[in-house]
Design a protein around this motif. Structure first.
Motif, short mmCIF file in Angstrom:
data_model
loop_
_atom_site.label_atom_id
_atom_site.label_comp_id
_atom_site.label_asym_id
_atom_site.label_seq_id
_atom_site.Cartn_x
_atom_site.Cartn_y
_atom_site.Cartn_z
N UNK A 66 0.65 -1.58 -0.01
CA UNK A 66 -0.15 -0.01 -0.15
C UNK A 66 0.78 1.73 0.40
N UNK A 67 2.45 1.10 0.55
CA UNK A 67 3.13 2.28 1.06
C UNK A 67 3.68 2.66 -0.54
N UNK A 68 3.94 0.97 -1.91
CA UNK A 68 4.40 1.26 -2.77
C UNK A 68 3.46 1.61 -4.07
N UNK A 69 1.67 1.79 -3.71
CA UNK A 69 1.18 2.09 -4.18
C UNK A 69 0.12 4.00 -4.27
N UNK A 70 1.08 4.32 -2.73
CA UNK A 70 0.77 6.02 -2.52
C UNK A 70 1.87 6.22 -3.20
N UNK A 71 2.93 5.82 -3.45
CA UNK A 71 4.48 5.85 -4.15
C UNK A 71 4.10 6.07 -5.46
N UNK A 72 3.40 5.37 -5.93
CA UNK A 72 3.37 5.77 -7.60
C UNK A 72 2.11 6.48 -7.36
N UNK A 76 13.62 -2.04 0.65
CA UNK A 76 14.13 -0.68 0.55
C UNK A 76 14.30 -1.31 -1.09
N UNK A 77 15.39 -1.82 -1.27
CA UNK A 77 15.85 -1.73 -2.80
C UNK A 77 14.61 -3.05 -3.63
N UNK A 78 13.81 -3.94 -2.76
CA UNK A 78 12.81 -4.30 -3.69
C UNK A 78 11.31 -3.10 -4.32
N UNK A 79 11.16 -2.45 -3.14
CA UNK A 79 10.57 -1.04 -3.50
C UNK A 79 11.25 -0.39 -4.74
N UNK A 80 12.19 -0.40 -5.12
CA UNK A 80 13.04 0.71 -5.92
C UNK A 80 12.79 0.02 -6.71
N UNK A 81 12.96 -1.83 -7.06
CA UNK A 81 12.62 -2.42 -8.62
C UNK A 81 11.22 -1.49 -8.45
N UNK A 82 10.54 -2.44 -7.99
CA UNK A 82 9.21 -1.88 -8.42
C UNK A 82 8.35 -0.90 -8.84
N UNK A 83 8.81 -0.03 -8.13
CA UNK A 83 8.54 1.55 -7.81
C UNK A 83 8.79 1.98 -10.24
N UNK A 86 3.94 -7.55 -12.38
CA UNK A 86 3.45 -6.26 -12.75
C UNK A 86 3.18 -6.10 -13.82
N UNK A 87 1.94 -5.49 -14.52
CA UNK A 87 1.29 -5.83 -15.81
C UNK A 87 0.53 -4.60 -16.56
N UNK A 88 0.68 -4.13 -17.44
CA UNK A 88 0.06 -2.99 -18.02
C UNK A 88 -0.05 -3.12 -19.12
N UNK A 89 -0.68 -2.50 -20.06
CA UNK A 89 -2.24 -2.64 -21.24
C UNK A 89 -1.12 -1.94 -22.21
N UNK A 90 0.27 -1.74 -22.38
CA UNK A 90 0.31 -1.27 -23.19
C UNK A 90 1.05 -1.58 -24.31
N UNK A 133 18.98 2.56 -19.66
CA UNK A 133 19.63 1.42 -20.18
C UNK A 133 20.50 0.87 -18.28
N UNK A 134 19.32 1.43 -17.72
CA UNK A 134 20.27 1.11 -16.46
C UNK A 134 19.53 0.86 -15.58
N UNK A 135 17.95 1.71 -15.89
CA UNK A 135 17.12 0.75 -14.69
C UNK A 135 16.45 -0.47 -14.54
N UNK A 136 16.36 -1.66 -15.66
CA UNK A 136 16.01 -3.13 -15.71
C UNK A 136 17.21 -3.78 -15.34
N UNK A 137 18.56 -3.22 -16.05
CA UNK A 137 19.48 -4.13 -15.42
C UNK A 137 19.68 -3.88 -13.97
#
Length: 446
Positions: free
Chosen positions: A310-316, A343-350, A385-389, A413-417
């Motif tokens: 829920x904190x991740x949702x609020x940040x998003x 913290x690190x997992x939140x960085x990945x998901x955000x 994490x899914x989208x309709x893109x 090219x840094x984020x996903x790596x």
């Protein structure tokens, strides 16, 4: 020797009693009017014969009882004859000592069996057994934790984990290990499979060891990428640092010279300033990649997912990327927990959610992003994490996690790596698939 001497003495006096009884009986037959004496002598003779027979048979009976006890595994029999004399106390003690040693040997073998069963069951490598008829059994806990999706005991039932894996089980060859693709929790990975032949109850059984090594392969790949990035960034920065310094100095000098009345000087000044800006941009670009060469420190702990999500949702929702995007959060149960670095997992998901929102907004009139958490049958946590893109083309799915690779105009090219490094640091996996809406679906298993 004591038993032998006492046995002989006991046998001799019983024979003597029998002979004496027989003599008395024969003597009584030769005399008139001694009917009662003849009857008594006959009874004495019969008793002596019975005693002698019982004395001789006692050894055979005890030996037969001992053999039957051994044959039927009844080690509770007692062979003590302490008050019967004639050496049977020593004989009974010998049998009792043999029975005691058999009991001790059975206990030792039972303890050894339990120990080896515990070693087998707790072995970290998954083990299967395949008999001559093709029946497959999961031999230990590691196998039962790893292979949880199939039902059945035939080799073809294990095609649930991939056709190549089922074929490797059907292959009767033993010896050299093989690398085989294996699908666990819908995530393809690589496993090292080896087999050996053992004998069991007169037949041969194949023992197959399964060792997933995708984590080790990923670690080697990440280490190689990190080393490459470290060398490249070091060399580029060493070369660009004096260029950047000279470009900035030249830009400052041109600014002092340019009075605005000479077009050539103005053009030269613009060119030098452009060069200085681009040099600064290259330095910033290279600096951004240096973080890929630094392995993130994972500080794991067990925490509840729902409040954290829920904190991740609020940040998003607070970010600009979420404007006009429908967001859905789903946690399979309220008490679901995860062992990870929050913290690190939140960085990945955000990062993944922002990328998903950007892709959905650029492709759909009703952009939507979802974040879900669920527990798999192997007791791991699956995050999606899914989208309709527009999704990611199949040809690019193996490249998007590589350093320097990006499909965005302004991407680095840094984020996903970096996200992949963090997930692999948790001994987890991250994979890309297609969502139900046709967009991208990032699936993380931890």
């Amino acid at each position: 020797m004591g038993f032998k001497r006492r046995f002989i003495l006991g046998l001799l006096w019983r024979v003597m009693v029998l002979l004496l009884a027989a003599f008395l009986f024969v003597w009584s037959l030769s005399l008139e009017g001694l009917g009662a004496a003849r009857l008594l002598a006959a009874l004495l003779c019969a008793g002596a014969i019975a005693g002698l027979w019982r004395f001789i048979q006692r050894t055979n009976v005890e030996l037969a009882r001992f053999v039957d006890a051994v044959r039927f595994g009844d080690f509770s029999q007692n062979f003590t004859h302490r008050h019967e004399g004639s050496g049977f106390s020593e004989f009974g003690e010998a049998l009792e000592e043999g029975m005691r040693r058999l009991r001790d040997e059975r206990l030792r073998l039972s303890d050894d069996t339990r120990f080896f069963e515990a070693v087998l069951d707790d072995a970290p490598t998954a083990l299967l057994t395949i008999d001559a008829e093709g029946k497959v059994e999961l031999a230990n806990k590691a196998a039962r934790r790893l292979l949880v999706r199939h039902s059945g005991v035939r080799i073809e039932d294990f095609a649930e984990y991939g056709d190549a894996f089922a074929k490797s089980l059907a292959d009767a060859s033993v010896g050299r290990p093989r690398l085989v693709p294996l699908t666990i929790d819908s995530v393809p990975q690589t496993a090292m499979i080896s087999a050996a032949l053992v004998h069991r109850l007169g037949s041969r059984v194949r023992v197959v060891a399964i060792q997933p090594i995708q984590g080790e392969l990923n670690a080697v790949e990440i280490a190689a990428q990190s080393d490459l990035v470290r060398v490249l960034t070091h060399e580029i920065m060493n070369s660009m640092t004096p260029v950047t310094s000279l470009a900035q100095t030249a830009a400052g000098l041109m600014a002092e010279v340019d009075k605005g009345d000479d077009r050539d000087i103005a053009d030269a000044r613009a060119a030098v300033e452009t060069l200085a800006r681009r040099a600064d941009g290259v330095m910033h670009f290279v600096e951004s990649y240096r973080q890929i060469s630094r392995t993130p420190e994972i500080r794991r702990r067990v925490f509840e997912i729902l409040p954290w999500a829920r904190e991740l949702e609020a940040l998003f929702r607070a970010g600009e990327a979420s404007a006009g995007v429908t967001f859905a959060l789903e946690v399979s149960r309220d008490d679901l927990t995860i062992d990870a670095d929050p913290d690190l997992l939140a960085q990945v998901l955000i990062n993944l959610m922002r990328n998903a929102a950007e892709a959905a907004r650029a492709h759909s009139d009703a952009p939507a992003v979802s974040l879900s958490f669920a527990e798999t049958r192997s007791r791991r946590v699956q995050i999606e994490v899914a989208d309709n893109g527009p999704g990611v083309p199949e040809t690019l799915r193996h490249d998007i996690f590589l350093p320097f690779f990006t499909t965005k105009e302004k991407g680095t090219g840094v984020g996903l790596s970096l996200a992949r490094q963090i997930v692999l640091g948790h001994r987890g996996s991250i994979d890309l698939a297609t969502s139900e809406a046709g967009g991208a679906l990032f699936r993380i298993l931890i």
